[in-house]
Design a protein around this motif. Sequence first.
Motif, short mmCIF file in Angstrom:
data_model
loop_
_atom_site.label_atom_id
_atom_site.label_comp_id
_atom_site.label_asym_id
_atom_site.label_seq_id
_atom_site.Cartn_x
_atom_site.Cartn_y
_atom_site.Cartn_z
N ARG A 20 16.99 10.22 0.97
CA ARG A 20 15.62 10.64 0.69
C ARG A 20 15.58 11.93 -0.13
O ARG A 20 14.63 12.22 -0.81
CB ARG A 20 14.94 10.86 2.03
N ARG A 57 6.94 7.48 -5.25
CA ARG A 57 7.90 7.43 -4.14
C ARG A 57 7.73 8.61 -3.20
O ARG A 57 7.97 8.50 -2.00
CB ARG A 57 9.32 7.40 -4.68
N GLN A 91 18.66 -4.71 -3.54
CA GLN A 91 17.46 -5.53 -3.72
C GLN A 91 16.19 -4.70 -3.84
O GLN A 91 15.14 -5.22 -4.18
CB GLN A 91 17.27 -6.43 -2.50
N GLY A 92 16.29 -3.42 -3.49
CA GLY A 92 15.10 -2.58 -3.50
C GLY A 92 14.27 -2.75 -2.24
O GLY A 92 13.18 -2.21 -2.13
N THR A 93 14.78 -3.51 -1.26
CA THR A 93 14.02 -3.68 -0.03
C THR A 93 14.07 -2.43 0.84
O THR A 93 13.30 -2.31 1.79
CB THR A 93 14.55 -4.88 0.78
N TYR A 111 2.29 -0.21 -0.17
CA TYR A 111 3.06 0.18 -1.35
C TYR A 111 3.73 -1.03 -1.99
O TYR A 111 4.41 -1.80 -1.32
CB TYR A 111 4.10 1.21 -0.92
N ARG A 140 13.39 -17.02 -2.82
CA ARG A 140 14.26 -17.18 -3.99
C ARG A 140 13.72 -18.21 -4.98
O ARG A 140 13.93 -18.11 -6.17
CB ARG A 140 15.62 -17.63 -3.47
N TYR A 165 9.10 7.74 0.50
CA TYR A 165 10.45 7.20 0.26
C TYR A 165 11.38 8.33 -0.18
O TYR A 165 12.54 8.36 0.20
CB TYR A 165 10.37 6.11 -0.79
N GLU A 187 13.01 0.24 -0.10
CA GLU A 187 11.70 0.88 -0.32
C GLU A 187 10.67 0.37 0.68
O GLU A 187 9.79 1.10 1.11
CB GLU A 187 11.20 0.64 -1.75
N LEU A 188 10.79 -0.91 1.03
CA LEU A 188 9.91 -1.46 2.06
C LEU A 188 10.22 -0.81 3.40
O LEU A 188 9.32 -0.34 4.11
CB LEU A 188 10.09 -2.98 2.15
N PHE A 218 11.85 2.03 4.20
CA PHE A 218 11.64 3.47 4.35
C PHE A 218 10.20 3.90 4.14
O PHE A 218 9.85 5.04 4.39
CB PHE A 218 12.57 4.25 3.42
N THR A 219 9.35 3.01 3.66
CA THR A 219 7.94 3.36 3.58
C THR A 219 7.15 2.70 4.70
O THR A 219 5.94 2.76 4.74
CB THR A 219 7.32 2.97 2.22
N PRO A 231 6.42 -1.46 -4.75
CA PRO A 231 7.32 -0.79 -5.68
C PRO A 231 7.42 -1.57 -7.00
O PRO A 231 6.87 -2.66 -7.11
CB PRO A 231 8.66 -0.80 -4.95
N TYR A 241 9.06 -13.79 6.04
CA TYR A 241 9.04 -12.47 5.42
C TYR A 241 7.80 -11.69 5.83
O TYR A 241 7.88 -10.54 6.25
CB TYR A 241 9.10 -12.62 3.90
N LEU A 299 19.83 -13.58 8.37
CA LEU A 299 20.54 -13.43 7.10
C LEU A 299 22.04 -13.69 7.27
O LEU A 299 22.70 -14.14 6.34
CB LEU A 299 20.29 -12.05 6.49
N PRO A 340 9.73 -5.72 -3.04
CA PRO A 340 10.83 -5.66 -2.08
C PRO A 340 10.93 -6.92 -1.23
O PRO A 340 10.45 -6.97 -0.11
CB PRO A 340 10.47 -4.46 -1.21
N LEU A 341 11.55 -7.96 -1.78
CA LEU A 341 11.58 -9.24 -1.09
C LEU A 341 13.01 -9.64 -0.71
O LEU A 341 13.95 -9.24 -1.37
CB LEU A 341 11.01 -10.33 -2.00
N TYR A 342 13.12 -10.42 0.35
CA TYR A 342 14.42 -10.97 0.74
C TYR A 342 14.49 -12.41 0.25
O TYR A 342 13.79 -13.27 0.78
CB TYR A 342 14.58 -10.94 2.25
N PRO A 343 15.33 -12.67 -0.76
CA PRO A 343 15.34 -14.00 -1.37
C PRO A 343 15.68 -15.12 -0.39
O PRO A 343 15.24 -16.25 -0.58
CB PRO A 343 16.42 -13.89 -2.45
N SER A 374 9.84 -3.21 -8.40
CA SER A 374 10.25 -4.60 -8.18
C SER A 374 9.88 -4.93 -6.74
O SER A 374 10.19 -4.17 -5.84
CB SER A 374 11.75 -4.74 -8.39
N THR A 409 4.62 7.93 -1.03
CA THR A 409 4.83 6.94 0.03
C THR A 409 5.87 7.38 1.05
O THR A 409 6.08 6.69 2.04
CB THR A 409 5.33 5.61 -0.57
#
Lengths: 236, 318
Positions: free
Chosen positions: A234, B45, A77-79, B78, B131, B50, A81-82, A84-85, B80, B94, A14, B84-87, B82, B48
């Motif tokens: 958390r 959450r 980005q909400g990643t 899980y 992306r 979180y 959540e990926l 931490f889960t 979520p 990924y 990245l 959880p992706l890296y564009p 949205s 899972t």
Amino acid sequence: MRKIWSLFRKELQLYLFSPTSYVAFAFFFLVLGYLFSTAFLGAQRVEESMVYNPMSLLFLFVTPMLTMRLLSEEFRQGTDELLFTSPINVFQLVAGKYLASVTVVVFLLAVSLIYPFILFSYGSVDWGKLSAAYLGVFLLASAMMAVGVFASSLSASQMVAGITSFAILLAFWLIESVSDALYGGSRELFQKFSPIFHLNDFEQGIVDVSHVLYYLVFVLLFLGLSVQSLEKRRWR
Amino acid sequence: MLEVRNLSKRYPGRGGIENIRFSVDRGEIVGFLGPNGAGKTTTMRMITGYLSPTEGEVRVDGQLMTEHSSKTKTQIGYLPESPPLYPEMTVEDYLRFVADLREVPVREQKHRIADVLERTGITGRERQLIRRLSKGYKQRLGLAQAILHRPDLLILDEPTTGLDPKQITEIRELIRELGEKHTVLLSTHILPEVEMICKRVLIIDRGRLVEDDRPERLARRLEQGSTLSLEVKGKPEAVQEKLLSISGVKRVDVTDSPSKERVKLLVTVQNETDLRERIFYTLAEEKMPILEMQRRDLSLEDVFLKLTTSEGGSQADA
């Protein structure tokens, strides 16, 4: 270990992708090149300090740019959540990211080695002294990156993270000038906390374990704070 | 498989989750229903790992989430709200990254990635940047990520939001397929979705669990008298009067009268009595032919509204 490695690799990938890092690289080399050239041409002498003197200041500006993305972007980005889960712990996460940022420091320092070689072609260079100075700058920059990681763990906004890390770094910077205004014991006390002060010996070619330890403790402190700040999320 | 006991999450100054308890057996597909802001996402959450609950516990396969978190986390997939992706990453990079995080053995990764790509219908786009994927494909990739490590329990937070109708059907089909091998807990606010996919539904409102039953049973249980919709040839007032004279009829509402000699009505009938025959003969005697008669069961939508609006009762009378 595999997870740290995997996080590390993703983070480096990245870095290569982010425009911010190229801006930071360009800034670093442009200003370093300019300062080196004017110093060298002005003095008409071969001096190792021309290479490493400006670097600590440059890292003050480059560090926030290179670290603000690290955790903030995951939140945005909400990643996160990926992450931490997944069965990774916060320490592995921080370690992977931090190591990636240190690798970028190594890259910057490695490329900057062209300047000593330019000096070398005009006169003799004290490689021992230079190595010590490079080690010092590397430790200083690594410590600063840890501050950046911590600042990035505080906010989902890269901008806020960047400004926060700049503010913290600047505060540490100013300790040096505060200590200059003092005398005796209080001066020594302030100097002990100044990251710049601990660089001085390295620049004289002296590698003192106590200085190395100072930077290590600095790194561990801020990485520890990052771990804490992530754990706290958390419980929101 | 999943046990949620007295789960609470309290926030200072605003409502959180209060004392939620339910359990899900292996192989069940359970719908988690509630209006926006009811606490679906917060509950998921906490399941899972979180978020940590203020009180209560989550057990997956008997293991406490807070104590065996890393082992438990490998059992959960899980998705979520949205994905959880890296564009900036490619689809393949990924998934490889996720596989590493979720402890999929290196030797198996290639094969597993190919497998989930196939199942979610993304095959052929491995080298594409995330992306550049369309929303539907991002959602699929989100699902692919959730099932990559073959979890026993799948937690899906509104998996069909933002998709077009064709994609929605495809994703639902996929979820139903996944339900054959995995235990699925799925949140949504689209009611037909629950009726279509789930065998059981949990309804949550303002942080509290208000229902836990099979979708059809829920509807029947809450039915306070069924409704008939009628279209009759005859003067509206006369028809209405006649219908009201039949014992067992609670209420008659005229919904529409296309002409003076035709009327459409809604007849509310008292509990569980079938008045269709009696209505037929009564109106036939008066020479008011029934053009159409249909029995209407309470849809899940009505149940949902009844349970989640506090003024439900007065609304029905209005």
